[in-house]
Design a protein around this motif. Structure first.
Motif, PDB file in Angstrom:
ATOM      1  N   UNK A 128      46.757  13.463  56.782  1.00  0.00           N
ATOM      2  CA  UNK A 128      47.764  12.275  57.315  1.00  0.00           C
ATOM      3  C   UNK A 128      48.916  12.721  57.822  1.00  0.00           C
ATOM      4  N   UNK A 129      49.269  13.926  58.136  1.00  0.00           N
ATOM      5  CA  UNK A 129      50.619  14.666  58.800  1.00  0.00           C
ATOM      6  C   UNK A 129      50.287  15.002  60.321  1.00  0.00           C
ATOM      7  N   UNK A 130      51.190  14.569  61.001  1.00  0.00           N
ATOM      8  CA  UNK A 130      51.077  15.023  62.516  1.00  0.00           C
ATOM      9  C   UNK A 130      52.464  15.655  63.000  1.00  0.00           C
ATOM     10  N   UNK A 131      52.303  16.648  63.696  1.00  0.00           N
ATOM     11  CA  UNK A 131      53.606  17.034  64.308  1.00  0.00           C
ATOM     12  C   UNK A 131      53.443  17.264  65.868  1.00  0.00           C
ATOM     13  N   UNK A 132      54.471  16.647  66.469  1.00  0.00           N
ATOM     14  CA  UNK A 132      54.524  16.297  68.096  1.00  0.00           C
ATOM     15  C   UNK A 132      55.728  17.310  68.598  1.00  0.00           C
ATOM     16  N   UNK A 133      55.278  18.371  69.344  1.00  0.00           N
ATOM     17  CA  UNK A 133      56.385  19.354  69.868  1.00  0.00           C
ATOM     18  C   UNK A 133      56.541  19.013  71.440  1.00  0.00           C
ATOM     19  N   UNK A 134      57.844  18.738  71.786  1.00  0.00           N
ATOM     20  CA  UNK A 134      58.252  18.461  72.908  1.00  0.00           C
ATOM     21  C   UNK A 134      59.680  19.190  73.259  1.00  0.00           C
ATOM     22  N   UNK A 135      59.624  19.865  74.224  1.00  0.00           N
ATOM     23  CA  UNK A 135      61.038  20.817  74.453  1.00  0.00           C
ATOM     24  C   UNK A 135      61.408  21.231  73.302  1.00  0.00           C
ATOM     25  N   UNK A 136      62.702  20.792  72.886  1.00  0.00           N
ATOM     26  CA  UNK A 136      63.415  21.234  71.767  1.00  0.00           C
ATOM     27  C   UNK A 136      63.364  20.370  70.374  1.00  0.00           C
ATOM     28  N   UNK A 137      62.500  19.484  70.624  1.00  0.00           N
ATOM     29  CA  UNK A 137      62.232  18.675  69.382  1.00  0.00           C
ATOM     30  C   UNK A 137      60.796  18.666  68.809  1.00  0.00           C
ATOM     31  N   UNK A 138      60.786  18.602  67.576  1.00  0.00           N
ATOM     32  CA  UNK A 138      59.522  18.338  66.773  1.00  0.00           C
ATOM     33  C   UNK A 138      59.860  17.033  65.988  1.00  0.00           C
ATOM     34  N   UNK A 139      58.401  16.156  66.127  1.00  0.00           N
ATOM     35  CA  UNK A 139      58.697  15.073  65.408  1.00  0.00           C
ATOM     36  C   UNK A 139      57.305  14.956  64.596  1.00  0.00           C
ATOM     37  N   UNK A 140      57.854  14.915  63.028  1.00  0.00           N
ATOM     38  CA  UNK A 140      56.922  14.922  62.105  1.00  0.00           C
ATOM     39  C   UNK A 140      56.572  13.300  61.782  1.00  0.00           C
ATOM     40  N   UNK A 141      55.298  13.158  61.562  1.00  0.00           N
ATOM     41  CA  UNK A 141      54.717  11.672  61.494  1.00  0.00           C
ATOM     42  C   UNK A 141      53.701  11.880  60.039  1.00  0.00           C
ATOM     43  N   UNK A 142      54.197  11.344  58.867  1.00  0.00           N
ATOM     44  CA  UNK A 142      53.344  11.406  57.854  1.00  0.00           C
ATOM     45  C   UNK A 142      53.483  10.012  56.973  1.00  0.00           C
ATOM     46  N   UNK A 143      52.354   9.277  57.280  1.00  0.00           N
ATOM     47  CA  UNK A 143      51.995   7.961  57.026  1.00  0.00           C
ATOM     48  C   UNK A 143      53.077   6.982  57.723  1.00  0.00           C
ATOM     49  N   UNK A 144      54.161   6.475  56.754  1.00  0.00           N
ATOM     50  CA  UNK A 144      54.999   5.618  57.305  1.00  0.00           C
ATOM     51  C   UNK A 144      56.381   6.169  57.436  1.00  0.00           C
ATOM     52  N   UNK A 145      56.556   7.486  57.270  1.00  0.00           N
ATOM     53  CA  UNK A 145      57.670   8.631  57.633  1.00  0.00           C
ATOM     54  C   UNK A 145      57.616   9.205  58.876  1.00  0.00           C
ATOM     55  N   UNK A 146      58.727   8.992  59.433  1.00  0.00           N
ATOM     56  CA  UNK A 146      58.869   9.790  60.889  1.00  0.00           C
ATOM     57  C   UNK A 146      60.082  10.515  60.675  1.00  0.00           C
ATOM     58  N   UNK A 147      60.208  11.844  60.930  1.00  0.00           N
ATOM     59  CA  UNK A 147      61.083  12.778  60.645  1.00  0.00           C
ATOM     60  C   UNK A 147      61.270  13.374  62.097  1.00  0.00           C
ATOM     61  N   UNK A 148      62.517  13.218  62.603  1.00  0.00           N
ATOM     62  CA  UNK A 148      62.835  13.979  63.996  1.00  0.00           C
ATOM     63  C   UNK A 148      63.781  15.229  63.449  1.00  0.00           C
ATOM     64  N   UNK A 149      63.185  16.258  64.389  1.00  0.00           N
ATOM     65  CA  UNK A 149      63.835  17.547  64.033  1.00  0.00           C
ATOM     66  C   UNK A 149      64.135  18.258  65.475  1.00  0.00           C
ATOM     67  N   UNK A 150      65.419  18.608  65.552  1.00  0.00           N
ATOM     68  CA  UNK A 150      65.805  19.374  66.905  1.00  0.00           C
ATOM     69  C   UNK A 150      66.010  21.065  66.657  1.00  0.00           C
ATOM     70  N   UNK A 151      65.547  21.551  67.512  1.00  0.00           N
ATOM     71  CA  UNK A 151      65.678  23.157  67.414  1.00  0.00           C
ATOM     72  C   UNK A 151      67.138  23.442  67.470  1.00  0.00           C
ATOM     73  N   UNK A 152      67.625  24.372  66.649  1.00  0.00           N
ATOM     74  CA  UNK A 152      68.839  25.032  66.433  1.00  0.00           C
ATOM     75  C   UNK A 152      68.990  26.339  67.134  1.00  0.00           C
ATOM     76  N   UNK A 153      70.231  26.701  67.268  1.00  0.00           N
ATOM     77  CA  UNK A 153      70.592  27.875  68.117  1.00  0.00           C
ATOM     78  C   UNK A 153      70.930  29.219  67.070  1.00  0.00           C
ATOM     79  N   UNK A 154      70.317  29.045  65.761  1.00  0.00           N
ATOM     80  CA  UNK A 154      70.414  30.169  64.989  1.00  0.00           C
ATOM     81  C   UNK A 154      69.399  30.990  65.007  1.00  0.00           C
TER      82      UNK A 154
END
Length: 139
Positions: A113-139
């Protein structure tokens, strides 16, 4: 006889000069590029993949990144291009997702039930009703 020999010497010298070995090889053969370029499913260069370049100009794949969620949580993401997977580690839990589709500017990974979509510097996690947006850091 002498006249024939005098005429033959310049002809032989001309042949020797013109038939010297060329170390350059066949100019019509293209040299193989040592760099690794990964293509998307549509055959175009996948722009979601980044490369490291050393001081000699040699290119290598960059596989591990640190992403930051909107709440400030840091997430380690490692792409395994040989096995077509991505592993996402947060809070001592690791999720390994399989690549489903790559369009060149967007790559999708899924597992159950988990889906990850990678676009440029972002990664969007979709797990059921939860959507988590992640952004690439410079670390």
């Amino acid at each position: 006889m002498k006249k024939g020999l005098i005429m033959a010497i310049p002809a032989i010298a001309l042949l020797v000069v013109n038939c010297k070995k060329n170390d350059g090889g066949n100019k019509n053969v293209l040299k193989a590029d040592d760099s690794t370029t990964i293509l998307a499913d549509n055959g175009k260069v996948d722009s979601t993949i980044n490369y490291n370049t050393d001081i000699n100009g040699k290119k290598s794949l960059k596989t591990d990144y640190v992403y930051k969620a909107t709440d400030g949580t840091l997430v380690k993401v490692v792409f395994n291009y040989k096995e077509n997977t991505v592993s996402i580690r947060s809070n001592n839990k690791t999720f390994i997702l399989n690549k489903v589709e790559s369009k060149g500017n967007e790559t999708t990974y899924e597992k159950m039930d988990m889906k990850a979509t990678v676009k440029k510097d972002s990664l969007i996690l979709d797990q059921g009703n939860n959507i988590i947006e992640l952004a690439k850091t410079k670390i």
